[in-house]
Design a protein around this motif. Structure first.
Motif, PDB file in Angstrom:
ATOM      1  N   VAL A 176       0.851  -1.184   0.000  1.00 17.71           N
ATOM      2  CA  VAL A 176       0.000   0.000   0.000  1.00 17.71           C
ATOM      3  C   VAL A 176       0.886   1.232   0.000  1.00 17.71           C
ATOM      4  CG1 VAL A 176      -1.887  -1.146   1.208  1.00 17.71           C
ATOM      5  CG2 VAL A 176      -0.130   0.033   2.521  1.00 17.71           C
ATOM      6  N   ALA A 177       0.383   2.321  -0.567  1.00 16.27           N
ATOM      7  CA  ALA A 177       1.135   3.570  -0.576  1.00 16.27           C
ATOM      8  C   ALA A 177       0.919   4.275   0.756  1.00 16.27           C
ATOM      9  CB  ALA A 177       0.678   4.452  -1.729  1.00 16.27           C
ATOM     10  N   ALA A 178       1.987   4.651   1.410  1.00 15.52           N
ATOM     11  CA  ALA A 178       1.887   5.304   2.714  1.00 15.52           C
ATOM     12  C   ALA A 178       2.717   6.575   2.715  1.00 15.52           C
ATOM     13  CB  ALA A 178       2.366   4.359   3.815  1.00 15.52           C
ATOM     14  N   VAL A 179       2.171   7.623   3.339  1.00 19.74           N
ATOM     15  CA  VAL A 179       2.886   8.887   3.473  1.00 19.74           C
ATOM     16  C   VAL A 179       3.008   9.204   4.955  1.00 19.74           C
ATOM     17  CG1 VAL A 179       2.862  11.349   2.957  1.00 19.74           C
ATOM     18  CG2 VAL A 179       2.024   9.717   1.258  1.00 19.74           C
ATOM     19  N   THR A 180       4.214   9.379   5.420  1.00 17.65           N
ATOM     20  CA  THR A 180       4.466   9.667   6.828  1.00 17.65           C
ATOM     21  C   THR A 180       4.066  11.101   7.155  1.00 17.65           C
ATOM     22  OG1 THR A 180       6.331   8.138   6.806  1.00 17.65           O
ATOM     23  CG2 THR A 180       6.225   9.694   8.624  1.00 17.65           C
ATOM     24  N   LYS A 181       3.400  11.281   8.278  1.00 20.75           N
ATOM     25  CA  LYS A 181       2.943  12.605   8.695  1.00 20.75           C
ATOM     26  C   LYS A 181       4.001  13.298   9.569  1.00 20.75           C
ATOM     27  CE  LYS A 181      -1.952  11.406   8.456  1.00 20.75           C
ATOM     28  NZ  LYS A 181      -3.245  11.335   9.165  1.00 20.75           N
ATOM     29  N   ILE A 182       4.144  14.608   9.365  1.00 22.63           N
ATOM     30  CA  ILE A 182       5.095  15.415  10.133  1.00 22.63           C
ATOM     31  C   ILE A 182       4.329  16.172  11.209  1.00 22.63           C
ATOM     32  CG2 ILE A 182       6.917  17.147  10.042  1.00 22.63           C
ATOM     33  CD1 ILE A 182       7.576  14.710   8.385  1.00 22.63           C
ATOM     34  N   VAL A 183       4.590  15.855  12.474  1.00 18.07           N
ATOM     35  CA  VAL A 183       3.900  16.492  13.605  1.00 18.07           C
ATOM     36  C   VAL A 183       4.949  16.999  14.599  1.00 18.07           C
ATOM     37  CG1 VAL A 183       1.688  15.292  13.424  1.00 18.07           C
ATOM     38  CG2 VAL A 183       3.580  14.159  14.564  1.00 18.07           C
ATOM     39  N   ASN A 240      -3.730  30.756  17.940  1.00 20.69           N
ATOM     40  CA  ASN A 240      -3.400  31.337  16.635  1.00 20.69           C
ATOM     41  C   ASN A 240      -1.980  30.989  16.209  1.00 20.69           C
ATOM     42  OD1 ASN A 240      -5.927  32.509  16.407  1.00 20.69           O
ATOM     43  ND2 ASN A 240      -5.277  34.459  17.293  1.00 20.69           N
ATOM     44  N   LEU A 241      -1.059  30.971  17.158  1.00 18.78           N
ATOM     45  CA  LEU A 241       0.331  30.628  16.835  1.00 18.78           C
ATOM     46  C   LEU A 241       0.427  29.202  16.292  1.00 18.78           C
ATOM     47  CD1 LEU A 241       2.306  32.208  19.820  1.00 18.78           C
ATOM     48  CD2 LEU A 241       2.479  32.849  17.412  1.00 18.78           C
ATOM     49  N   PHE A 242      -0.239  28.275  16.957  1.00 16.84           N
ATOM     50  CA  PHE A 242      -0.229  26.890  16.484  1.00 16.84           C
ATOM     51  C   PHE A 242      -0.814  26.799  15.070  1.00 16.84           C
ATOM     52  CE2 PHE A 242       0.366  25.870  20.962  1.00 16.84           C
ATOM     53  CZ  PHE A 242       1.110  24.707  20.923  1.00 16.84           C
ATOM     54  N   ALA A 243      -1.953  27.453  14.873  1.00 14.91           N
ATOM     55  CA  ALA A 243      -2.626  27.381  13.571  1.00 14.91           C
ATOM     56  C   ALA A 243      -1.777  28.018  12.474  1.00 14.91           C
ATOM     57  CB  ALA A 243      -3.987  28.062  13.661  1.00 14.91           C
ATOM     58  N   ASP A 244      -1.175  29.170  12.778  1.00 21.08           N
ATOM     59  CA  ASP A 244      -0.376  29.881  11.773  1.00 21.08           C
ATOM     60  C   ASP A 244       0.865  29.091  11.371  1.00 21.08           C
ATOM     61  OD1 ASP A 244      -2.222  31.887  11.874  1.00 21.08           O
ATOM     62  OD2 ASP A 244      -1.024  33.228  13.139  1.00 21.08           O
ATOM     63  N   GLU A 245       1.569  28.509  12.361  1.00 21.21           N
ATOM     64  CA  GLU A 245       2.775  27.739  12.053  1.00 21.21           C
ATOM     65  C   GLU A 245       2.430  26.472  11.279  1.00 21.21           C
ATOM     66  OE1 GLU A 245       6.183  28.594  12.915  1.00 21.21           O
ATOM     67  OE2 GLU A 245       5.041  30.458  13.025  1.00 21.21           O
ATOM     68  N   CYS A 246       1.315  25.863  11.627  1.00 21.24           N
ATOM     69  CA  CYS A 246       0.886  24.648  10.931  1.00 21.24           C
ATOM     70  C   CYS A 246       0.603  24.954   9.468  1.00 21.24           C
ATOM     71  CB  CYS A 246      -0.353  24.084  11.613  1.00 21.24           C
ATOM     72  SG  CYS A 246      -0.867  22.471  11.004  1.00 21.24           S
ATOM     73  N   SER A 247      -0.062  26.070   9.231  1.00 21.31           N
ATOM     74  CA  SER A 247      -0.377  26.457   7.863  1.00 21.31           C
ATOM     75  C   SER A 247       0.858  26.911   7.098  1.00 21.31           C
ATOM     76  CB  SER A 247      -1.426  27.578   7.881  1.00 21.31           C
ATOM     77  OG  SER A 247      -1.707  28.030   6.586  1.00 21.31           O
ATOM     78  N   LYS A 248       1.727  27.667   7.758  1.00 21.42           N
ATOM     79  CA  LYS A 248       2.911  28.221   7.109  1.00 21.42           C
ATOM     80  C   LYS A 248       3.821  27.131   6.555  1.00 21.42           C
ATOM     81  CE  LYS A 248       6.950  31.123   8.115  1.00 21.42           C
ATOM     82  NZ  LYS A 248       7.625  31.944   9.176  1.00 21.42           N
ATOM     83  N   GLN A 255       2.949  23.815   6.370  1.00 20.15           N
ATOM     84  CA  GLN A 255       2.186  22.663   5.890  1.00 20.15           C
ATOM     85  C   GLN A 255       2.463  21.407   6.710  1.00 20.15           C
ATOM     86  OE1 GLN A 255      -0.273  22.768   3.141  1.00 20.15           O
ATOM     87  NE2 GLN A 255      -0.022  24.808   4.015  1.00 20.15           N
ATOM     88  N   PHE A 256       2.474  21.574   8.028  1.00 19.92           N
ATOM     89  CA  PHE A 256       2.618  20.427   8.913  1.00 19.92           C
ATOM     90  C   PHE A 256       1.326  19.613   8.913  1.00 19.92           C
ATOM     91  CE2 PHE A 256       5.615  23.309  11.462  1.00 19.92           C
ATOM     92  CZ  PHE A 256       6.727  22.832  10.790  1.00 19.92           C
ATOM     93  N   ASP A 257       1.429  18.376   9.376  1.00 19.05           N
ATOM     94  CA  ASP A 257       0.260  17.512   9.503  1.00 19.05           C
ATOM     95  C   ASP A 257      -0.330  17.572  10.905  1.00 19.05           C
ATOM     96  OD1 ASP A 257       0.356  16.160   6.809  1.00 19.05           O
ATOM     97  OD2 ASP A 257       2.356  15.645   7.570  1.00 19.05           O
ATOM     98  N   GLY A 258       0.171  18.490  11.717  1.00 21.96           N
ATOM     99  CA  GLY A 258      -0.295  18.647  13.084  1.00 21.96           C
ATOM    100  C   GLY A 258       0.866  18.966  14.006  1.00 21.96           C
ATOM    101  N   PHE A 259       0.626  18.800  15.298  1.00 23.24           N
ATOM    102  CA  PHE A 259       1.667  19.064  16.287  1.00 23.24           C
ATOM    103  C   PHE A 259       1.640  18.000  17.377  1.00 23.24           C
ATOM    104  CE2 PHE A 259       1.335  23.529  14.771  1.00 23.24           C
ATOM    105  CZ  PHE A 259       2.681  23.748  14.507  1.00 23.24           C
TER     106      PHE A 259
END
Length: 314
Positions: free
Chosen positions: A172-179, A206-214, A216-220
Motif C-alpha cells: 500500500v502507498a503510505a505517506v508519513t505525517k510530520i507532527v 493562533n500561533l499553532f494554527a499559523d505555524e501549521c499552515s505556514k 504545511q505540517f500535519d499537526g503538532f
C-alpha cells in the motif's frame, strides 16, 4: 614499625631503598596498565560490529530472543534488513527526531515506511517582549520533510484490523505525517495566564494554527501536560485542571479545522487519582479522530530515570 636512620650514611641508605621501592611500584603499575589496555584492545578485536543493509531479517537471523547476548548486540546493532518497506506492525508508530542528533534525520528518512508519524523536536512556545512567540523555526528543514513524505510502498497485512502482519501481505502507498513537537516553556504564572486570560489563550491557538499552515505540517505534538502535572497545576484544588483540558480541546479542534492532528504527550500514571482521569477527560467516547475525539493520539513518555522533583517509578 618505625624506621630510624643513624648518621648520614644510614639516612642515604634508607633513601636509596625508598627510591628502589618507588621505582618497583611504578613499574608494576605501568605493566598492569599496559596489560589492561592490551586486554581491552583484544576484546575490541574479537567483537567487530557489522553495518548497513543485510539480506536476512532479524527473525531469519534468530536475533529476536529472550536470551540476547552482549556479543550479538555489538555485532548486529548496526545492521538492518535491506527491505525497509516491510512493516510488521499496522498500528500507529511515532518517531522523535532531535536537531542535536543528525543521524536521526537519516533514520526517519530511510525507515519512513515503518513510521506513520515523525515528530521533529523543533519548537518552543515562549514569551518575548510581552507576547507569546514560537521559537525554533530555524530548525525547520523543508527538504528533509519532503524526503520523509515521499510515498513508500509499504508491505503490510491486508486485514487492517490486525496489528501484526501475517504471511498474507499487500503493498500500500503510505505517506508519513510530520507532527513537530512543541514544548511550552513559560514560567508558572505565565502558563496560568495563558490558560486563564482569553487574549493569551487565543494568541496561543493562533500561533499553532499559523505555524501549521505556514509550513504545511500535519499537526503538532504538544508537550505541556507533564510539566503541568509536575507543577501541581492539574490538582483539582487549584481549579486549573478544567482550563488545561479546555486549552487542549480547543487546540485539537483548531488543528482539526485545518485537517491536522494533535498528539498529546502524557506522563505515566503512578498512583495519582487526578492523573488516572486524564485519558477519560481528554478522550471522548466514540467517533472518529476528526469528528468526535479531541485528541488524536497520546504519546506516553516514560524514562529509565525519574524526575528529581518526583523521584520514584517512572
Amino acid at each position: 614499625m618505625v624506621l630510624q636512620a643513624s648518621g648520614c650514611r644510614g639516612g642515604r641508605s634508607l633513601r636509596i631503598r625508598v627510591l628502589v621501592v618507588a621505582l618497583l611500584l611504578a613499574t608494576i603499575v605501568r605493566d598492569a596498565d599496559a596489560n589492561a589496555r592490551a586486554r581491552r584492545a583484544k576484546k575490541g578485536q574479537l567483537v567487530k560490529g557489522k553495518t548497513g543493509p543485510v539480506e536476512e531479517s532479524v527473525l531469519d537471523r534468530g536475533l529476536v530472543s529472550e536470551t540476547v547476548t552482549a556479543k550479538s548486540i555489538l555485532e548486529e546493532s548496526g545492521t538492518y534488513h535491506v527491505d525497509v518497506s516491510k512493516k510488521r506492525f499496522n498500528g500507529t508508530v511515532l518517531g522523535y527526531v532531535t536537531p542535536w542528533n543528525g543521524k536521526g534525520y537519516d533514520v526517519a528518512r530511510v525507515f519512513r515506511a515503518k513510521l506513520t508519524h515523525v515528530s521533529p523536536v523543533w519548537f518552543q512556545l515562549k514569551r518575548s517582549a510581552g507576547k507569546l512567540v514560537f521559537f525554533g523555526s530555524q530548525d525547520v528543514n523543508q527538504q528533509w520533510m519532503d524526503a520523509v513524505r515521499m510515498p513508500a510502498d509499504v508491505v503490510q497485512n491486508a486485514d487492517s484490523t490486525e496489528e501484526c502482519a501475517t504471511e498474507e501481505d499487500t503493498a500500500v502507498a503510505a505517506v508519513t505525517k510530520i507532527v513537530p513537537r512543541v514544548i511550552i516553556e513559560l514560567a508558572g504564572q505565565e502558563q496560568v495566564a495563558m490558560l486563564q486570560q482569553e487574549e493569551d489563550f487565543q494568541e496561543a491557538l493562533n500561533l499553532f494554527a499559523d505555524e501549521c499552515s505556514k509550513y504545511q505540517f500535519d499537526g503538532f505534538t504538544l508537550e505541556a501536560w507533564p510539566s503541568w502535572s509536575r507543577g501541581g497545576m492539574l490538582q483539582q484544588k487549584y481549579g486549573l485542571r478544567a482550563l488545561a483540558i479546555r486549552f487542549v480541546r480547543a487546540l485539537a479542534q483548531r488543528l482539526h479545522s485545518q485537517n491536522a492532528e494533535l498528539v498529546l504527550v502524557m506522563p505515566p500514571v503512578v498512583g495519582d487519582a487526578d492523573a488516572d482521569a486524564d485519558f477519560n477527560d481528554l478522550k471522548a467516547p466514540g467517533g472518529t479522530p476528526l469528528e468526535g475525539d479531541p485528541v488524536d493520539h497520546f504519546s506516553l513518555m516514560t524514562y529509565d530515570a525519574s524526575h528529581p522533583g518526583a523521584p520514584g517509578p517512572s
